[in-house]
Design a protein around this motif. Sequence first.
Motif, PDB file in Angstrom:
ATOM      1  N   ILE A 186      30.600  15.001 -19.233  1.00 23.20           N
ATOM      2  CA  ILE A 186      30.480  16.074 -20.232  1.00 23.20           C
ATOM      3  C   ILE A 186      29.252  15.843 -21.109  1.00 23.20           C
ATOM      4  CG2 ILE A 186      31.551  17.069 -22.305  1.00 23.20           C
ATOM      5  CD1 ILE A 186      34.305  16.512 -20.904  1.00 23.20           C
ATOM      6  N   CYS A 187      29.080  14.610 -21.585  1.00 23.10           N
ATOM      7  CA  CYS A 187      27.906  14.300 -22.412  1.00 23.10           C
ATOM      8  C   CYS A 187      26.624  14.564 -21.644  1.00 23.10           C
ATOM      9  CB  CYS A 187      27.955  12.845 -22.874  1.00 23.10           C
ATOM     10  SG  CYS A 187      29.252  12.523 -24.088  1.00 23.10           S
ATOM     11  N   THR A 188      26.616  14.190 -20.363  1.00 24.70           N
ATOM     12  CA  THR A 188      25.434  14.395 -19.526  1.00 24.70           C
ATOM     13  C   THR A 188      25.151  15.879 -19.349  1.00 24.70           C
ATOM     14  OG1 THR A 188      25.868  12.330 -18.359  1.00 24.70           O
ATOM     15  CG2 THR A 188      24.470  13.952 -17.229  1.00 24.70           C
ATOM     16  N   ALA A 189      26.184  16.627 -19.037  1.00 20.85           N
ATOM     17  CA  ALA A 189      26.004  18.065 -18.813  1.00 20.85           C
ATOM     18  C   ALA A 189      25.446  18.743 -20.063  1.00 20.85           C
ATOM     19  CB  ALA A 189      27.341  18.695 -18.416  1.00 20.85           C
ATOM     20  N   ILE A 190      26.034  18.419 -21.205  1.00 16.22           N
ATOM     21  CA  ILE A 190      25.592  19.047 -22.461  1.00 16.22           C
ATOM     22  C   ILE A 190      24.160  18.625 -22.800  1.00 16.22           C
ATOM     23  CG2 ILE A 190      26.037  19.159 -24.955  1.00 16.22           C
ATOM     24  CD1 ILE A 190      28.031  20.805 -23.262  1.00 16.22           C
ATOM     25  N   SER A 191      23.846  17.353 -22.536  1.00 12.41           N
ATOM     26  CA  SER A 191      22.482  16.882 -22.809  1.00 12.41           C
ATOM     27  C   SER A 191      21.463  17.517 -21.869  1.00 12.41           C
ATOM     28  CB  SER A 191      22.414  15.357 -22.695  1.00 12.41           C
ATOM     29  OG  SER A 191      23.114  14.752 -23.770  1.00 12.41           O
ATOM     30  N   TYR A 192      21.899  17.826 -20.639  1.00 12.81           N
ATOM     31  CA  TYR A 192      20.977  18.442 -19.667  1.00 12.81           C
ATOM     32  C   TYR A 192      20.874  19.951 -19.843  1.00 12.81           C
ATOM     33  CZ  TYR A 192      19.536  14.505 -16.839  1.00 12.81           C
ATOM     34  OH  TYR A 192      18.931  13.353 -16.416  1.00 12.81           O
ATOM     35  N   PHE A 204      34.046   0.979 -24.928  1.00 14.63           N
ATOM     36  CA  PHE A 204      33.237   1.950 -25.678  1.00 14.63           C
ATOM     37  C   PHE A 204      33.758   2.076 -27.108  1.00 14.63           C
ATOM     38  CE2 PHE A 204      32.520   6.245 -27.294  1.00 14.63           C
ATOM     39  CZ  PHE A 204      31.123   6.290 -27.260  1.00 14.63           C
ATOM     40  N   ALA A 205      35.067   2.149 -27.278  1.00 13.09           N
ATOM     41  CA  ALA A 205      35.644   2.240 -28.625  1.00 13.09           C
ATOM     42  C   ALA A 205      35.212   1.032 -29.459  1.00 13.09           C
ATOM     43  CB  ALA A 205      37.168   2.328 -28.547  1.00 13.09           C
ATOM     44  N   GLY A 206      35.210  -0.145 -28.838  1.00 10.73           N
ATOM     45  CA  GLY A 206      34.783  -1.350 -29.547  1.00 10.73           C
ATOM     46  C   GLY A 206      33.317  -1.296 -29.931  1.00 10.73           C
ATOM     47  N   ALA A 207      32.487  -0.754 -29.050  1.00 14.09           N
ATOM     48  CA  ALA A 207      31.051  -0.623 -29.350  1.00 14.09           C
ATOM     49  C   ALA A 207      30.844   0.310 -30.536  1.00 14.09           C
ATOM     50  CB  ALA A 207      30.306  -0.112 -28.115  1.00 14.09           C
ATOM     51  N   VAL A 208      31.578   1.411 -30.577  1.00 14.42           N
ATOM     52  CA  VAL A 208      31.453   2.365 -31.691  1.00 14.42           C
ATOM     53  C   VAL A 208      31.974   1.732 -32.982  1.00 14.42           C
ATOM     54  CG1 VAL A 208      32.253   4.585 -32.606  1.00 14.42           C
ATOM     55  CG2 VAL A 208      31.587   4.382 -30.195  1.00 14.42           C
ATOM     56  N   ILE A 261      33.218  14.501 -28.029  1.00 18.79           N
ATOM     57  CA  ILE A 261      33.343  13.812 -26.747  1.00 18.79           C
ATOM     58  C   ILE A 261      32.333  12.665 -26.758  1.00 18.79           C
ATOM     59  CG2 ILE A 261      33.418  14.108 -24.238  1.00 18.79           C
ATOM     60  CD1 ILE A 261      35.184  16.133 -25.893  1.00 18.79           C
ATOM     61  N   GLY A 262      32.823  11.452 -26.483  1.00 14.24           N
ATOM     62  CA  GLY A 262      31.952  10.282 -26.585  1.00 14.24           C
ATOM     63  C   GLY A 262      31.807   9.533 -25.274  1.00 14.24           C
ATOM     64  N   ALA A 263      30.616   8.953 -25.098  1.00 13.22           N
ATOM     65  CA  ALA A 263      30.346   8.117 -23.920  1.00 13.22           C
ATOM     66  C   ALA A 263      29.144   7.243 -24.262  1.00 13.22           C
ATOM     67  CB  ALA A 263      30.064   8.987 -22.695  1.00 13.22           C
ATOM     68  N   PHE A 264      28.969   6.151 -23.501  1.00  9.46           N
ATOM     69  CA  PHE A 264      27.784   5.318 -23.730  1.00  9.46           C
ATOM     70  C   PHE A 264      26.500   6.143 -23.615  1.00  9.46           C
ATOM     71  CE2 PHE A 264      30.809   1.916 -22.524  1.00  9.46           C
ATOM     72  CZ  PHE A 264      30.610   1.049 -23.594  1.00  9.46           C
ATOM     73  N   THR A 265      26.544   7.159 -22.768  1.00 12.78           N
ATOM     74  CA  THR A 265      25.355   7.993 -22.561  1.00 12.78           C
ATOM     75  C   THR A 265      24.864   8.655 -23.843  1.00 12.78           C
ATOM     76  OG1 THR A 265      26.773   9.873 -22.000  1.00 12.78           O
ATOM     77  CG2 THR A 265      25.976   8.514 -20.163  1.00 12.78           C
ATOM     78  N   CYS A 290      27.135   5.332 -16.125  1.00 12.92           N
ATOM     79  CA  CYS A 290      28.084   5.538 -17.228  1.00 12.92           C
ATOM     80  C   CYS A 290      28.067   4.394 -18.245  1.00 12.92           C
ATOM     81  CB  CYS A 290      29.507   5.709 -16.699  1.00 12.92           C
ATOM     82  SG  CYS A 290      29.773   7.225 -15.758  1.00 12.92           S
ATOM     83  N   LEU A 291      27.529   3.235 -17.849  1.00 14.66           N
ATOM     84  CA  LEU A 291      27.481   2.090 -18.759  1.00 14.66           C
ATOM     85  C   LEU A 291      26.131   1.948 -19.459  1.00 14.66           C
ATOM     86  CD1 LEU A 291      29.443  -0.503 -16.591  1.00 14.66           C
ATOM     87  CD2 LEU A 291      30.302   0.875 -18.491  1.00 14.66           C
ATOM     88  N   GLN A 292      25.180   2.827 -19.127  1.00 19.63           N
ATOM     89  CA  GLN A 292      23.867   2.785 -19.778  1.00 19.63           C
ATOM     90  C   GLN A 292      23.895   3.599 -21.063  1.00 19.63           C
ATOM     91  OE1 GLN A 292      21.517   0.794 -18.500  1.00 19.63           O
ATOM     92  NE2 GLN A 292      23.006   0.328 -16.877  1.00 19.63           N
ATOM     93  N   ALA A 293      23.324   3.035 -22.119  1.00 19.08           N
ATOM     94  CA  ALA A 293      23.337   3.725 -23.413  1.00 19.08           C
ATOM     95  C   ALA A 293      22.216   4.745 -23.517  1.00 19.08           C
ATOM     96  CB  ALA A 293      23.206   2.705 -24.541  1.00 19.08           C
ATOM     97  N   ASP A 294      22.548   5.870 -24.131  1.00 16.18           N
ATOM     98  CA  ASP A 294      21.571   6.798 -24.691  1.00 16.18           C
ATOM     99  C   ASP A 294      20.649   7.473 -23.687  1.00 16.18           C
ATOM    100  OD1 ASP A 294      22.613   6.309 -27.200  1.00 16.18           O
ATOM    101  OD2 ASP A 294      21.272   4.615 -27.558  1.00 16.18           O
ATOM    102  N   SER A 295      21.190   7.858 -22.558  1.00 18.85           N
ATOM    103  CA  SER A 295      20.406   8.733 -21.679  1.00 18.85           C
ATOM    104  C   SER A 295      20.320  10.139 -22.290  1.00 18.85           C
ATOM    105  CB  SER A 295      21.025   8.793 -20.282  1.00 18.85           C
ATOM    106  OG  SER A 295      22.379   9.182 -20.358  1.00 18.85           O
TER     107      SER A 295
END
Lengths: 245, 245
Positions: A30-36, A151-155, A113-117, A209-214
């Motif tokens: 979802i994050c990828t789609a919205i970013s694209y 991911f929750a821990g990273a946030v 909606i959250g993801a490492f991306t 999915c594990l890469q940050a900030d694409s």
Amino acid sequence: VCFAPSMINHYGISGKIVVVIDIFRASSAICTAISYGVKEIIPVKEIHEAKKFKEQGYITAAERDGAIVEGFDFGNSPHAFMDENLKGKTIVLTTSNCTRAIHDAKDAEQVLIGAFTNISAICDYLAQRTEDIILLCAGWKNKYNLEDSLFAGAVALRLLDQYELDCDSSIASMELYKLAKDNMLDFLKNSSHRQRLAHLGIEKDIDYCLQADSGNKIPIFNGYSISAMETTGDHSLTKKSVSAL
Amino acid sequence: VCFAPSMINHYGISGKIVVVIDIFRASSAICTAISYGVKEIIPVKEIHEAKKFKEQGYITAAERDGAIVEGFDFGNSPHAFMDENLKGKTIVLTTSNCTRAIHDAKDAEQVLIGAFTNISAICDYLAQRTEDIILLCAGWKNKYNLEDSLFAGAVALRLLDQYELDCDSSIASMELYKLAKDNMLDFLKNSSHRQRLAHLGIEKDIDYCLQADSGNKIPIFNGYSISAMETTGDHSLTKKSVSAL
């Protein structure tokens, strides 16, 4: 941090910001789609609902047990949404866990909606808010899974200066993320979901999915569809919390 | 590992052995009472049920929010149950989380009560069984807590040779226990429950609840009351798994 949608009622979502997390792979997709540049994603719980939209001519994506459901255009692979032809389009999506969790959270003040991306975009936004935050792990069939809590821990780690912790689940998630962060792929090698997905040949998705900030958009759910949050005024993004990772 | 009773339906208890865990302090208190010779403990969910037993002359213990409920003989401090006068007696007990979790598990093949105080006895028993095992954390008001998952991780680590893991919650619990085991008190210093209990002045209880093997009985729930499992025949205890800790 709420480890599975089955526990959400006990955390009380009214007035709070809920971040829905399903790292492998729906929230990343979802994050990828919205970013694209996808205009909006309509999340639906059931396959029969998605079929109705398809009959009306919508682009539809459906995943169950990690695989594309027969008769649908896509599943939940983020790579499927990196497509110029989808820019400005509306997509209907149903997945095993994430789209249900999104609807479970619909009475919250905001549902993101959250993801490492998109972790930096979302953390920078959250760091400026005053509401309580629930990081809602979609998990696997209402049970705990490891990658969502990482991911929750990273946030939580990034927001430690701005927020107090309300539940031990935040402590556990941060400790696990600190253990995992230098090699998340390796840390997750025995996780149930990686093993569940192994036969699908989606190692490329797992890496992604594990890469940050694409991407840098913040997907927000309005009760019907998900689109990019408009970041103006006090929503404007800064980079102040990025260094906390 | 099931992190809270609110998730138990998704783990499926039929035919399985459920170990109910509430380290601070109810499961530690139950294990202590049974090891010290209490004949049986009748766990009830609600205070009004405990009151009815009290009116009938039973010794009753009731805890809410960590404190003894007014009008009852005990709360859930393990030290209260280290009493010669309680040997051979029946005690009725209601607590915030544990006694409810015990009833939530009542349809399992067996319901055991677990705590660090009897970890070797329970692990040695489980290592000889063939049923699937659910380590059910009572948690705090249907939410996750850290100390219960540390115990679950300790048990999972000891049973790794005999069992396969079914859920990432086992991996997370084991990783957290490995981080914590050399100084659990310190690891738990920011945990919600330790802070919640701090004003009650029960540091002595906290220390005790984290010590392994003060007792060697296995408390088992028969649907009505908890008593010491009779360990004869194939239930006989050995020490073969102790070294795995």
